[in-house]
Design a protein around this motif. Structure first.
Motif, mmCIF file in Angstrom:
data_model
loop_
_atom_site.group_PDB
_atom_site.id
_atom_site.type_symbol
_atom_site.label_atom_id
_atom_site.label_comp_id
_atom_site.label_asym_id
_atom_site.label_seq_id
_atom_site.Cartn_x
_atom_site.Cartn_y
_atom_site.Cartn_z
ATOM 1 N N ARG A 171 0.829 -1.215 0.000
ATOM 2 C CA ARG A 171 0.000 0.000 0.000
ATOM 3 C C ARG A 171 0.856 1.255 0.000
ATOM 4 O O ARG A 171 0.520 2.241 -0.656
ATOM 5 N N SER A 172 1.950 1.251 0.722
ATOM 6 C CA SER A 172 2.812 2.435 0.752
ATOM 7 C C SER A 172 3.478 2.654 -0.598
ATOM 8 O O SER A 172 3.674 3.796 -1.014
ATOM 9 N N VAL A 173 3.814 1.571 -1.300
ATOM 10 C CA VAL A 173 4.396 1.715 -2.636
ATOM 11 C C VAL A 173 3.366 2.308 -3.588
ATOM 12 O O VAL A 173 3.676 3.223 -4.359
ATOM 13 N N ILE A 174 2.140 1.812 -3.526
ATOM 14 C CA ILE A 174 1.072 2.343 -4.381
ATOM 15 C C ILE A 174 0.834 3.818 -4.072
ATOM 16 O O ILE A 174 0.705 4.648 -4.980
ATOM 17 N N ILE B 104 3.661 10.620 -6.698
ATOM 18 C CA ILE B 104 4.646 11.060 -7.688
ATOM 19 C C ILE B 104 3.967 11.380 -9.012
ATOM 20 O O ILE B 104 4.260 12.392 -9.648
ATOM 21 N N VAL B 105 3.022 10.527 -9.437
ATOM 22 C CA VAL B 105 2.312 10.756 -10.703
ATOM 23 C C VAL B 105 1.497 12.039 -10.637
ATOM 24 O O VAL B 105 1.516 12.849 -11.571
ATOM 25 N N ILE B 106 0.795 12.266 -9.535
ATOM 26 C CA ILE B 106 0.005 13.490 -9.392
ATOM 27 C C ILE B 106 0.915 14.716 -9.400
ATOM 28 O O ILE B 106 0.601 15.735 -10.021
ATOM 29 N N VAL C 28 2.992 19.635 -12.110
ATOM 30 C CA VAL C 28 4.131 20.420 -12.597
ATOM 31 C C VAL C 28 4.059 20.574 -14.113
ATOM 32 O O VAL C 28 4.307 21.652 -14.652
ATOM 33 N N ARG C 29 3.697 19.511 -14.818
ATOM 34 C CA ARG C 29 3.578 19.585 -16.280
ATOM 35 C C ARG C 29 2.501 20.587 -16.677
ATOM 36 O O ARG C 29 2.684 21.387 -17.600
ATOM 37 N N ASP C 30 1.373 20.567 -15.972
ATOM 38 C CA ASP C 30 0.297 21.513 -16.262
ATOM 39 C C ASP C 30 0.753 22.946 -16.032
ATOM 40 O O ASP C 30 0.462 23.840 -16.833
ATOM 41 N N LEU C 31 1.484 23.187 -14.949
ATOM 42 C CA LEU C 31 1.970 24.541 -14.678
ATOM 43 C C LEU C 31 2.950 25.004 -15.751
ATOM 44 O O LEU C 31 2.905 26.157 -16.184
ATOM 45 N N LEU C 32 3.840 24.117 -16.158
ATOM 46 C CA LEU C 32 4.811 24.488 -17.189
ATOM 47 C C LEU C 32 4.135 24.748 -18.532
ATOM 48 O O LEU C 32 4.510 25.686 -19.245
ATOM 49 N N VAL C 33 3.143 23.957 -18.870
ATOM 50 C CA VAL C 33 2.425 24.162 -20.134
ATOM 51 C C VAL C 33 1.669 25.486 -20.099
ATOM 52 O O VAL C 33 1.662 26.237 -21.076
ATOM 53 N N ARG C 34 1.054 25.799 -18.974
ATOM 54 C CA ARG C 34 0.332 27.073 -18.879
ATOM 55 C C ARG C 34 1.287 28.265 -18.919
ATOM 56 O O ARG C 34 0.965 29.316 -19.430
#
Length: 57
Positions: free
Chosen positions: A18-21, A27-29, A34-40
């Motif tokens: 569960r801790s790995v999940i 990390i994915v979120i 960060v990707r959304d902020l950079l794209v904007r």
């Protein structure tokens, strides 16, 4: 009843799984945010179109 100082193998495997999940999901979120902020920030050069309609003259 004799006490067993070692936990069951399945008892320690489930919280670790569960801790790995949870770590992977965090990390994915974080990467998506960060990707959304950079794209904007640097993505589009044109400002978004306004929904306000100007009256014709």
């Amino acid at each position: 009843m004799p006490e067993n100082p070692l936990p069951k193998p399945s008892a320690s495997a489930r919280p670790r799984f569960r801790s790995v999940i949870t770590t992977v999901l965090l990390i994915v979120i974080s990467v998506l945010i960060v990707r959304d902020l950079l794209v904007r920030r640097w993505g589009g050069s044109a400002p978004p179109a306004s929904d306000v309609v100007r009256p014709s003259r």
